[in-house]
Design a protein around this motif. Structure first.
Motif, short mmCIF file in Angstrom:
data_model
loop_
_atom_site.label_atom_id
_atom_site.label_comp_id
_atom_site.label_asym_id
_atom_site.label_seq_id
_atom_site.Cartn_x
_atom_site.Cartn_y
_atom_site.Cartn_z
N PHE A 134 0.86 -1.10 -0.02
CA PHE A 134 0.18 0.08 -0.02
C PHE A 134 0.76 1.34 0.02
O PHE A 134 1.73 1.46 0.92
CB PHE A 134 -0.74 -0.07 1.25
CG PHE A 134 -1.97 1.16 1.51
CD1 PHE A 134 -3.10 0.82 0.58
CD2 PHE A 134 -1.82 2.26 1.83
CE1 PHE A 134 -4.03 1.78 0.46
CE2 PHE A 134 -2.71 3.15 1.94
CZ PHE A 134 -4.03 3.01 1.24
N ALA A 135 0.65 2.17 -1.08
CA ALA A 135 1.61 3.06 -1.16
C ALA A 135 1.15 4.50 -1.12
O ALA A 135 0.59 5.13 -1.97
CB ALA A 135 2.56 3.14 -2.68
N MET A 136 1.32 5.14 0.26
CA MET A 136 0.72 6.22 0.23
C MET A 136 1.69 7.36 0.58
O MET A 136 1.69 8.61 0.26
CB MET A 136 -0.34 6.34 1.24
CG MET A 136 -1.28 7.60 1.60
SD MET A 136 -2.74 7.29 2.44
CE MET A 136 -2.19 7.50 3.94
N GLY A 143 3.45 12.74 6.31
CA GLY A 143 2.42 11.45 5.94
C GLY A 143 1.54 11.64 6.71
O GLY A 143 0.18 10.96 6.39
N SER A 144 1.35 12.27 7.69
CA SER A 144 0.16 12.45 8.58
C SER A 144 -0.98 13.28 8.11
O SER A 144 -1.87 13.37 8.71
CB SER A 144 0.65 13.43 10.02
OG SER A 144 1.83 12.81 10.76
N SER A 170 5.88 -0.76 2.64
CA SER A 170 6.26 -1.95 3.30
C SER A 170 5.91 -3.07 2.37
O SER A 170 4.87 -3.03 1.61
CB SER A 170 5.25 -2.35 4.81
OG SER A 170 5.51 -1.16 5.54
C1 FAD Z 1 7.69 0.48 9.91
C2 FAD Z 1 6.74 1.30 9.06
C3 FAD Z 1 6.11 0.97 7.98
C4 FAD Z 1 5.20 1.76 7.13
N1 FAD Z 1 4.24 1.24 6.25
C5 FAD Z 1 3.79 2.07 5.42
C6 FAD Z 1 3.28 1.72 4.14
O1 FAD Z 1 3.34 0.57 4.03
N2 FAD Z 1 2.73 2.37 3.31
C7 FAD Z 1 2.81 3.84 3.64
O2 FAD Z 1 2.05 4.52 2.64
N3 FAD Z 1 3.34 4.29 4.49
C8 FAD Z 1 4.13 3.58 5.39
N4 FAD Z 1 4.66 4.06 6.57
C9 FAD Z 1 4.68 5.44 6.78
C10 FAD Z 1 3.69 5.76 8.12
O3 FAD Z 1 2.28 5.96 7.44
C11 FAD Z 1 4.03 7.41 8.19
O4 FAD Z 1 5.24 7.39 8.73
C12 FAD Z 1 3.01 8.07 9.12
O5 FAD Z 1 1.87 8.22 8.49
C13 FAD Z 1 3.73 9.53 9.58
O6 FAD Z 1 4.02 10.23 8.43
P1 FAD Z 1 5.61 10.83 8.34
O7 FAD Z 1 6.58 10.02 8.77
O8 FAD Z 1 5.79 11.71 7.13
O9 FAD Z 1 5.74 11.85 9.72
P2 FAD Z 1 5.23 13.35 9.69
O10 FAD Z 1 3.69 13.42 9.30
O11 FAD Z 1 6.15 14.08 9.21
O12 FAD Z 1 4.88 13.58 11.30
C14 FAD Z 1 6.04 13.52 11.98
C15 FAD Z 1 5.74 13.83 13.55
O13 FAD Z 1 4.93 15.01 13.70
C16 FAD Z 1 3.62 14.56 14.46
N5 FAD Z 1 2.76 15.65 14.02
C17 FAD Z 1 2.03 15.84 12.54
N6 FAD Z 1 1.08 16.43 12.92
C18 FAD Z 1 0.85 16.81 14.18
C19 FAD Z 1 -0.07 17.74 14.97
N7 FAD Z 1 -0.99 18.46 14.22
N8 FAD Z 1 0.03 17.98 15.97
C20 FAD Z 1 1.08 17.41 16.75
N9 FAD Z 1 1.97 16.57 16.18
C21 FAD Z 1 1.81 16.05 14.76
C22 FAD Z 1 3.35 13.18 14.20
O14 FAD Z 1 2.56 12.50 15.08
C23 FAD Z 1 4.83 12.51 14.06
O15 FAD Z 1 5.28 12.05 15.43
C24 FAD Z 1 5.35 3.07 7.41
C25 FAD Z 1 6.19 3.89 8.55
C26 FAD Z 1 6.80 2.94 9.31
C27 FAD Z 1 7.68 3.40 10.57
#
Ligand code: FAD
Length: 409
Positions: A134-136, A143-144, A170
Motif C-alpha cells: 500500500f503506497a501512500m 505523511g500525517s 512495506s
Molecule cells: C515501519 C513502518 C512501516 C510503514 N509502512 C507504510 C506503508 O506500507 N505504506 C505507507 O504508505 N506508509 C507507511 N509508513 C509510513 C507511515 O504511515 C508514516 O510514517 C506516518 O503516516 C507518519 O508520517 P511521516 O513519517 O511523514 O511523519 P510526519 O507526518 O512528518 O509527522 C512527524 C511527527 O509530527 C507529528 N505531527 C504531525 N502533525 C501533528 C499535529 N497536528 N500535532 C502534533 N503532532 C503532529 C506526528 O505525529 C509525528 O510524530 C510506514 C512507517 C513505518 C515506520
C-alpha cells in the motif's frame, strides 16, 4: 443489555486449534527459519510455504475473509483472539495469511474493488500466491496529512499517468501489485477528495525501487519508490475518483485493530518473560519477584494488557455490529501501541543485561515495537482526532460521554 465474554464453543474450538497449530507447527519451525533466512533463500521460502500449506490443510487460513474467498469468515471479535494466538509466533500471521499489509489490502479490495479487480488482485492474494503493498507516504510531505500528497495521476486517453515519490512502502520488494494513492483532482470540493487509489501491477515500467530503507530493526522490506510516467489502465482506478482518502480511512480501521491484536500477543509474551525471569533471579536476599519495585512493573503491565484487551474487544464489537468505530479504533491503536512499548521496556529492565542482549527476543521486539507509535496514524494524530471528537461530543450533548466509548456507564 448483556455482557458475555465467553466464546461460543465453535469459537473456543478455533482458538484451541490456532493455539495448538502455532505451538506445535509454527514455533518449532521458527528457529530454523531465522537461521536460514539470510543463508539459503530457497530453503527458507520452501519451509515458509510448506507451513502455509499446513495451515490451509488445517482449515486455519484467512481468518478475516469470507468463505467464498477461502477464508474462515470470522467476525472482528473472533478475529481478535485468532490474531492474538497467531502472533505468539513471529511468523504466525504470515502462515495464516493474515499479515500486514496484505490483510488490510484484502479488506480494502473486498469492499472497494469491482468484480474484475477482485478476480485479478484479491483472488491470488487470498490464495497466497502473491503479496501486495500500500503506497501512500511520501518523503517530501508529512505523511500525517494525506491532503499534502504530491504524487499525481493524470488521465491520458484510457490510461492514467502517475508521477511521484513514495517511501516506507512495506512489502514493496516482494509485492506483485500495489495500491497507490495519488492526486487526481485539482479543485476538489474538500481537500480530502483530491486523491484516488490505483491498482498497479508489479514490476511495471515507471516503478523503480530506489532502496530498502535501513531501519532501527534492520532492512526489512520498507522501500523507497520512484514513480515516473507509470501508465495504469483506466480500469485499475480503485473505488472511484476522489475516494482515495475514504478508501485509506476504511482500510485503516480493521487493519489498525488487527495490529492491536498482534501487539497484545507480543506484550503478553514480554510479560510472561518478565514474570519468569523475576521468579528465577535472586538478589539482595530474595527473588526479584519478591521486590516491590518489580511487582509494580508486573502489576502495571498486567493492568495495561487488560485495558488493551477490553478496548480491542469493544472496538471489534462495534465493527461487528455496524456501529461507528473510528474513535474506538483510534483510542485502541494509540493505547495498545504505547502499552506494547512500555511492557517490553519493563521486561528488558527486569532481565538486566540479558534483556539488552540479543540472546532473548526482547531486543528485537523492542525495536519492532517502536514503529507502532508512528505507522498507521502516529500517536499525536490519533490524540488530535480523539480530542476533536471529545470536544464535538461536548458541544453537541453538553457531555463527553459519547466520546468515551459510548458505553452505558
Ligand atoms: C515501519 C513502518 C512501516 C510503514 N509502512 C507504510 C506503508 O506500507 N505504506 C505507507 O504508505 N506508509 C507507511 N509508513 C509510513 C507511515 O504511515 C508514516 O510514517 C506516518 O503516516 C507518519 O508520517 P511521516 O513519517 O511523514 O511523519 P510526519 O507526518 O512528518 O509527522 C512527524 C511527527 O509530527 C507529528 N505531527 C504531525 N502533525 C501533528 C499535529 N497536528 N500535532 C502534533 N503532532 C503532529 C506526528 O505525529 C509525528 O510524530 C510506514 C512507517 C513505518 C515506520
Amino acid at each position: 443489555m448483556s455482557i458475555d465474554f465467553t466464546l461460543s464453543p465453535e469459537a473456543e474450538a478455533i482458538r484451541a486449534r490456532v493455539r495448538a497449530f502455532v505451538g506445535e507447527v509454527v514455533k518449532p519451525a521458527e528457529d530454523k527459519l531465522q537461521g536460514i533466512r539470510d543463508l539459503d533463500r530457497a530453503e527458507y521460502v520452501t519451509l515458509l510455504l510448506s507451513l502455509r500449506d499446513q495451515a490451509k490443510a488445517a482449515g486455519l487460513w484467512l481468518p478475516h475473509m469470507p468463505v467464498e474467498w477461502g477464508g474462515m469468515a470470522l467476525g472482528h471479535v473472533e478475529l481478535a483472539m485468532v490474531q492474538a494466538e497467531a502472533a505468539k509466533a513471529y511468523y504466525g500471521p504470515f502462515v495464516l495469511n493474515c499479515q500486514a499489509p496484505d490483510e488490510g489490502n484484502m479488506h480494502t479490495l473486498l469492499h472497494w474493488a469491482d468484480d474484475a479487480q477482485k478476480e485479478k488482485y484479491l483472488r491470488p492474494l487470498c490464495e497466497g500466491r502473491v503479496m501486495s503493498c500500500f503506497a501512500m507516504t511520501e518523503p517530501e510531505v508529512a505523511g500525517s496529512d494525506p491532503t499534502l500528497i504530491q504524487t499525481s495521476a493524470v488521465l491520458d486517453g484510457d490510461t492514467w499517468v502517475l508521477n511521484g515519490h513514495k517511501w516506507f512502502i512495506s512489502n514493496a520488494h516482494r509485492a506483485r501489485f500495489a495500491i497507490v494513492i495519488a492526486r487526481t483532482e485539482t479543485d476538489p470540493e474538500i481537500p480530502q477528495a483530491a486523491n484516488s487509489a490505483f491498482l498497479v501491477d508489479l514490476p511495471s515500467d515507471g516503478w523503480t525501487e530506489v532502496r530498502e530503507i535501513e531501519t532501527m530493526h534492520g532492512g526489512t522490506g520498507h522501500s523507497e519508490i520512484l514513480i515516473e510516467n507509470l501508465r495504469v489502465p483506466a480500469a485499475n482506478l480503485l473505488g472511484g475518483r476522489g475516494n482515495g482518502h475514504l478508501l485509506g480511512q476504511y482500510r485503516l480501521g480493521p487493519a489498525r485493530l488487527a495490529h492491536c491484536m498482534r501487539w497484545i500477543a507480543q506484550a503478553e509474551t514480554a510479560l510472561d518473560m518478565m514474570v519468569d525471569r523475576s521468579l528465577n533471579r535472586f538478589a539482595h536476599g530474595s527473588l526479584l519477584a519478591d521486590k516491590q519495585g518489580v511487582q509494580w512493573m508486573i502489576a502495571d503491565s498486567t493492568m495495561e494488557i487488560y485495558q488493551a484487551k477490553l478496548m480491542v474487544l469493544h472496538a471489534a464489537y462495534r465493527i461487528d455490529h455496524g456501529l461507528e468505530f473510528k474513535s474506538e479504533v483510534s483510542m485502541a491503536k494509540h493505547f495498545v501501541a504505547n502499552m506494547l512499548n512500555k511492557v517490553i521496556d519493563r521486561a528488558i529492565q527486569v532481565h538486566g543485561a540479558l534483556g539488552y542482549s540479543t540472546d532473548t527476543p526482547l531486543a528485537h521486539m523492542y525495536q519492532q515495537a517502536r514503529w507502532a507509535r508512528i505507522a498507521d496514524g502516529s500517536d499525536e494524530i490519533h490524540q488530535m482526532r480523539i480530542a476533536q471528537r471529545t470536544l464535538a461530543a461536548y458541544r453537541e450533548h453538553a457531555s463527553t460521554r459519547t466520546a468515551t466509548g459510548d458505553l452505558p456507564l
